[in-house]
Scaffold this motif. Structure first.
Motif, PDB file in Angstrom:
ATOM      1  N   THR A 117       0.835  -1.210   0.000  1.00 42.42           N
ATOM      2  CA  THR A 117       0.000   0.000   0.000  1.00 42.42           C
ATOM      3  C   THR A 117       0.863   1.249   0.000  1.00 42.42           C
ATOM      4  OG1 THR A 117      -1.805  -1.118   1.171  1.00 42.42           O
ATOM      5  CG2 THR A 117      -1.777   1.283   1.253  1.00 42.42           C
ATOM      6  N   SER A 118       1.918   1.249   0.813  1.00 38.77           N
ATOM      7  CA  SER A 118       2.829   2.394   0.881  1.00 38.77           C
ATOM      8  C   SER A 118       3.471   2.652  -0.480  1.00 38.77           C
ATOM      9  CB  SER A 118       3.912   2.145   1.934  1.00 38.77           C
ATOM     10  OG  SER A 118       3.337   1.979   3.213  1.00 38.77           O
ATOM     11  N   PHE A 119       3.847   1.572  -1.161  1.00 33.00           N
ATOM     12  CA  PHE A 119       4.474   1.698  -2.479  1.00 33.00           C
ATOM     13  C   PHE A 119       3.504   2.262  -3.509  1.00 33.00           C
ATOM     14  CE2 PHE A 119       5.498  -0.528  -6.591  1.00 33.00           C
ATOM     15  CZ  PHE A 119       6.607   0.250  -6.906  1.00 33.00           C
ATOM     16  N   LEU A 120       2.307   1.713  -3.577  1.00 27.35           N
ATOM     17  CA  LEU A 120       1.349   2.123  -4.602  1.00 27.35           C
ATOM     18  C   LEU A 120       0.825   3.540  -4.364  1.00 27.35           C
ATOM     19  CD1 LEU A 120      -0.689  -1.193  -5.023  1.00 27.35           C
ATOM     20  CD2 LEU A 120       1.120  -0.285  -6.504  1.00 27.35           C
ATOM     21  N   VAL A 121       0.561   3.887  -3.104  1.00 25.51           N
ATOM     22  CA  VAL A 121       0.034   5.225  -2.800  1.00 25.51           C
ATOM     23  C   VAL A 121       1.061   6.299  -3.151  1.00 25.51           C
ATOM     24  CG1 VAL A 121      -0.658   6.784  -0.941  1.00 25.51           C
ATOM     25  CG2 VAL A 121      -1.612   4.482  -1.046  1.00 25.51           C
ATOM     26  N   THR A 122       2.320   6.092  -2.754  1.00 24.87           N
ATOM     27  CA  THR A 122       3.351   7.092  -3.069  1.00 24.87           C
ATOM     28  C   THR A 122       3.651   7.124  -4.564  1.00 24.87           C
ATOM     29  OG1 THR A 122       5.015   5.442  -2.411  1.00 24.87           O
ATOM     30  CG2 THR A 122       4.484   7.172  -0.821  1.00 24.87           C
ATOM     31  N   THR A 123       3.480   5.985  -5.242  1.00 32.78           N
ATOM     32  CA  THR A 123       3.665   5.953  -6.699  1.00 32.78           C
ATOM     33  C   THR A 123       2.637   6.842  -7.389  1.00 32.78           C
ATOM     34  OG1 THR A 123       4.626   3.720  -6.759  1.00 32.78           O
ATOM     35  CG2 THR A 123       3.545   4.501  -8.759  1.00 32.78           C
ATOM     36  N   VAL A 124       1.380   6.679  -7.022  1.00 32.78           N
ATOM     37  CA  VAL A 124       0.310   7.479  -7.637  1.00 32.78           C
ATOM     38  C   VAL A 124       0.515   8.961  -7.347  1.00 32.78           C
ATOM     39  CG1 VAL A 124      -2.161   7.967  -7.586  1.00 32.78           C
ATOM     40  CG2 VAL A 124      -1.369   5.598  -7.596  1.00 32.78           C
TER      41      VAL A 124
END
Length: 497
Positions: A117-124
């Motif tokens: 979740t941390s990876f995907l949220v910061t990616t977006v």
């Protein structure tokens, strides 16, 4: 007099050119790993050694001082942003903004999926805003706090946040480094971004797999009670009830909106902090003096007015979450910049990197070797210099004609710059990016670096594609670099198959 001084300046041989780099690696390895000496002192030792070499070659202290000042002047906007981030975090804590984000996050994010979740949220967010620093300093800081409340492995979460933040730093057309890579190589911005997919998407997929697998092994037994305890404590310390909670989201919304609208970073951060202070006084009952203390020195538990909760019963995770921020927390970073740029300035004056690159290009015979050399030099230079913009311009300018002469489109070079410089910078402990990430996430670069998968997979795939030829764009008739290829090679007409 000036001409005489210039004639007395010696050009260093290859050994003298590489000597400062060898000295730096030895000093850093021995000092950090064996004696645990503060890295700022080690950088000053490296700077002193390189300054002595410059003077031996005939340069004066004024020459060296001028270069150091110019390097610091170029980095000063980033240092100001860093200080404003410290001020903003202090304001967000005292307003209840960060506590509310953690309060909500602990209730909606499963511990099993906190890393991915941390990876995907910061990616977006980073792709949308084009800022890795803004993504890590806002939603990243909140996610790491949520992870701390869950008892999640912080190095893994921090690495995922850094990787996601730098995905956008590579791929977003709003990103400074993306534009810098295109400018440094004379490549169309959107063709550059499109070419990045060959090395970035495989890294993205690998990162997702790693974070999902790691999350699956993250044991959640016994953590629900701990999470509930943190949620209840935050609700006792701050006013987080609805609809007040929605008001507490205004400060981060201001930062995200400002980034999307490409507004100046520092004014946006100041406005966000001002709004947070108003909320702290109106909603949380803090005085302006308390808010000022939090913004300057960081928030501490004794700043609460009329505290009804026994400090001894407050969970350690809550204390660690709240007791941070403030401009003074960023002073270590500022000192790091002064020490690092003292060394970088002296290294630039003696011309070490120019000589090393000149020697290296004589031994490159094919595309695989050229790309491997480019990314290797990019990695070495960002480790030594610790400043991406300067490194982009130096390597881009030095290799551009070589790529075209060999029949390769410049977007191959611009991609190499991103894969070896942009995403490696946050893994360098003494770079501004590395120190910034450590400051806002509270995890050292050595701890989060192994988990920031996207930051080093680009180098691997760049080299693989270089030797296999997959994803390598060649100069063809009518392509962007065709006319320049004809001019550099002296050919009247050529078509690359």
């Amino acid at each position: 007099m000036e001409d005489k001084r210039e004639r007395e300046i010696k050009k260093p041989g290859f050994f003298l050119a590489v000597l400062p780099l060898i000295f730096m690696f030895v000093v850093l390895i021995v000092g950090l790993l064996i004696f645990s000496v503060d890295i700022k002192i080690l950088l000053l030792i490296c700077a002193a050694f390189t300054i002595c070499l410059c003077m031996y070659l005939g340069y004066t202290w004024k020459d060296i001082e001028k270069e150091i000042v110019e390097k610091l002047a170029a980095a000063f906007p980033a240092i100001l942003i860093l200080i404003c981030v410290g001020l903003m975090i202090g304001a967000w804590i005292v307003s209840g903004t960060i506590p509310f984000l953690v309060y909500i996050g602990l209730q909606i994010i499963s511990p099993k999926y906190i890393i991915i979740t941390s990876f995907l949220v910061t990616t977006v967010l980073s792709v949308s805003t084009g800022t890795s620093w803004g993504s890590a300093g806002t939603v990243g800081a909140a996610l790491i706090s949520v992870a701390a409340g869950m008892g999640a492995p912080l190095p893994a979460v921090a690495g995922a946040i850094v990787a996601g933040a730098y995905f956008g730093d590579k791929m977003s057309p709003l990103s400074d480094s993306t534009n810098m890579s295109a400018i440094a190589t004379g490549t169309n911005l959107y063709k550059h971004i499109g070419h990045l997919f060959y090395t970035t998407i495989p890294g993205f997929i690998i990162s997702c797999i790693v974070y999902v697998v790691a999350g699956a092994h993250f044991a959640s037994s016994g953590e629900i009670t701990q999470v509930d305890e943190i949620i209840n404590t935050l609700a006792e310390l701050f006013n987080l009830s609805m609809p007040v909670g929605l008001l507490l989201l205004i400060p981060p919304v201001i930062v995200v909106a400002g980034s999307l609208m490409k507004k100046p970073t520092i004014p946006v951060m100041i406005i966000s902090s001002i709004v947070a202070v108003i909320l702290a006084m109106a909603v949380q009952g803090f005085s302006f003096a308390t808010c000022a203390t939090s913004m300057v020195s960081g928030f501490t538990m004794d700043l609460f007015p009329n505290l009804t909760v026994d400090l001894n019963t407050i969970p350690e995770q809550v204390s660690n979450l709240l007791q941070r921020g403030g401009m003074s927390s960023m002073m270590n970073t500022t000192l790091m910049a002064f020490c690092a740029f003292s060394f970088i300035g002296a290294l630039t004056v003696c011309g070490s990197m120019d000589i090393i690159l000149e020697r290296l290009t004589k031994h490159i015979h094919n595309t695989g070797q050229l790309i491997t050399s480019t990314v290797a030099i990019g990695v070495v230079m960002i480790i030594v210099i610790g400043e991406a913009a300067v490194t982009h311009l130096m390597i881009g300018g030095m290799f551009r004609e070589e790529y075209i002469r060999r029949g390769l489109e410049t977007k191959n070079l611009s991609r190499c710059l991103e894969d070896s410089i942009t995403v490696i910078e946050p893994l360098v402990p003494w770079s501004l990016a590395g120190v910034y990430m450590t400051s806002v996430l509270g995890v050292s670069t050595a701890q989060y670096a192994p988990w920031a998968c996207l930051c080093y997979t680009g180098v691997i795939f760049a080299i693989i594609w270089g030797f296999t030829g997959f994803g390598i764009a060649k100069v063809k008739k009518g392509s962007d670099n065709y006319e320049e290829y004809l001019e550099l090679t002296g050919k009247k007409e050529a078509v690359q198959e």
